[in-house]
Design an enzyme around this catalytic site. Structure first.
Site, PDB file in Angstrom:
ATOM      1  CG  HIS A  38      45.140  14.257 -27.246  1.00 13.85           C
ATOM      2  ND1 HIS A  38      46.026  15.278 -27.008  1.00 13.85           N
ATOM      3  CD2 HIS A  38      45.893  13.133 -27.417  1.00 13.85           C
ATOM      4  CE1 HIS A  38      47.258  14.791 -27.013  1.00 13.85           C
ATOM      5  NE2 HIS A  38      47.208  13.504 -27.265  1.00 13.85           N
ATOM      6  CG  ASP A 151      50.837   9.043 -33.497  1.00 13.70           C
ATOM      7  OD1 ASP A 151      52.041   9.315 -33.463  1.00 13.70           O
ATOM      8  OD2 ASP A 151      49.970   9.725 -32.901  1.00 13.70           O
TER       9      ASP A 151
END
Ligand code: AMP
Length: 279
Positions: A38, A151
């Site tokens: 992140h 992802d």
């Protein structure tokens, strides 16, 4: 100081003041339990925008499994400290009712690219993702949004949606950040037992070996089957998929005639690992 905002009304006001002075706003959507993956998106957002909003929202609509939603790790205080250290301007952390108030009735469904792989094994997942991402784009009014290639399919779904619906935002994909042993960082990794944590990097190792073999001309189906068998024998649980797909449209392919990726999802204990690499 990172300002914590919980309502879209307050966020809208904040963003309006930025935009009046001509600032470019970047957003990093997350579900929290932040790790270096992140933070790499946050750093890229800082480089490419004047102001950065990180959103933390564990989106019930994208969970097809109630247990997974309940067990999803949450630690907002720790997340906030990490975001402060990165110089993030705003943490937008709305409650479920702020995002889905009574009477909420809209679903964003992207067909095609959202259907195979994760879409097949997690029914409704990408409708949940597309709907919440569309809402977060509306609420943040950002000009750039940063997503992780971890992802991969999600990036393709979001890009498709933005193009199809003329959403005025640029999608910036960022590379997958891994642990030193190769395991793709994920908030769910903390739920792996020590034994399973030790085993987990084997997935990436076998994917890399398969990619190298396919690049060298080995037959695709047999190579992937052998990788699956090796990972199974190492002690992993059930496979959802281990596929070679075209990088953009995610069509199944058996020959390297266009940019391709190996994408995988496999169970390890009660954690489901996903990963993907370029071939
Ligand atoms: P999540 O909180 O898991 O929904 O992820 C929020 C964003 O961080 C998504 O765009 C993910 O693709 C991205 N992300 C998660 N893990 C990684 C990683 N290991 N490397 C790069 N980006 C990641």
């Amino acid at each position: 100081m990172t300002q914590v905002i919980r309502t879209s009304a307050e966020l809208r006001e904040k963003v309006a003041t930025w935009k009046r002075s001509g600032m470019l706003v970047g957003v990093v959507p997350t579900m929290g339990a932040l790790h270096d993956g992140h933070l790499s998106l946050v750093r890229e957002a800082r480089k490419q925008s004047d102001r950065v909003i990180v959103t933390i929202f564990v989106n019930p609509m994208q969970f097809n499994n109630k247990d997974d939603l309940e067990k999803y790790p949450r630690d907002e205080d720790h997340d906030l400290a990490l975001l402060e250290a990165e110089g993030v301007d705003v943490l937008f952390a709305p409650g479920v009712h702020e995002v889905y108030p009574d009477g909420f009735a809209t679903v964003v469904a992207v067909s095609g690219v959202s259907e195979p792989l994760e879409g097949a094994f997690r029914p409704g997942h990408f409708e949940g993702v597309a709907t919440v991402v569309m809402k977060l784009f509306g609420m943040t009014q950002a000009g750039r949004a940063f997503f992780g290639e971890k992802d991969w399919q999600q990036v393709q779904v979001v890009k498709r949606m933005v193009e199809d619906l003329n959403v005025p935002i640029r999608i910036i994909p960022c590379p997958t950040i891994r642990e030193e042993d190769g395991l793709a960082m994920s908030s769910r990794n903390v739920r792996l037992s020590p034994e399973h944590r030790a085993l987990a990097p084997r997935l990436h190792a076998e994917m890399q070996a398969a990619a190298a073999a396919i690049r060298a001309g080995a037959p695709v189906t047999a190579t992937l089957e052998a990788a699956k068998a090796a990972i199974g024998a190492a002690g992993f649980g059930a496979w959802d998929y281990l596929d070679l797909r075209s990088a953009e449209g995610l069509r199944p392919i058996t020959e390297l005639s266009e940019p391709a990726r190996i994408l995988a999802a496999v169970h390890l204990g009660d954690v489901r690992l996903i990963d993907n690499i370029a071939v």
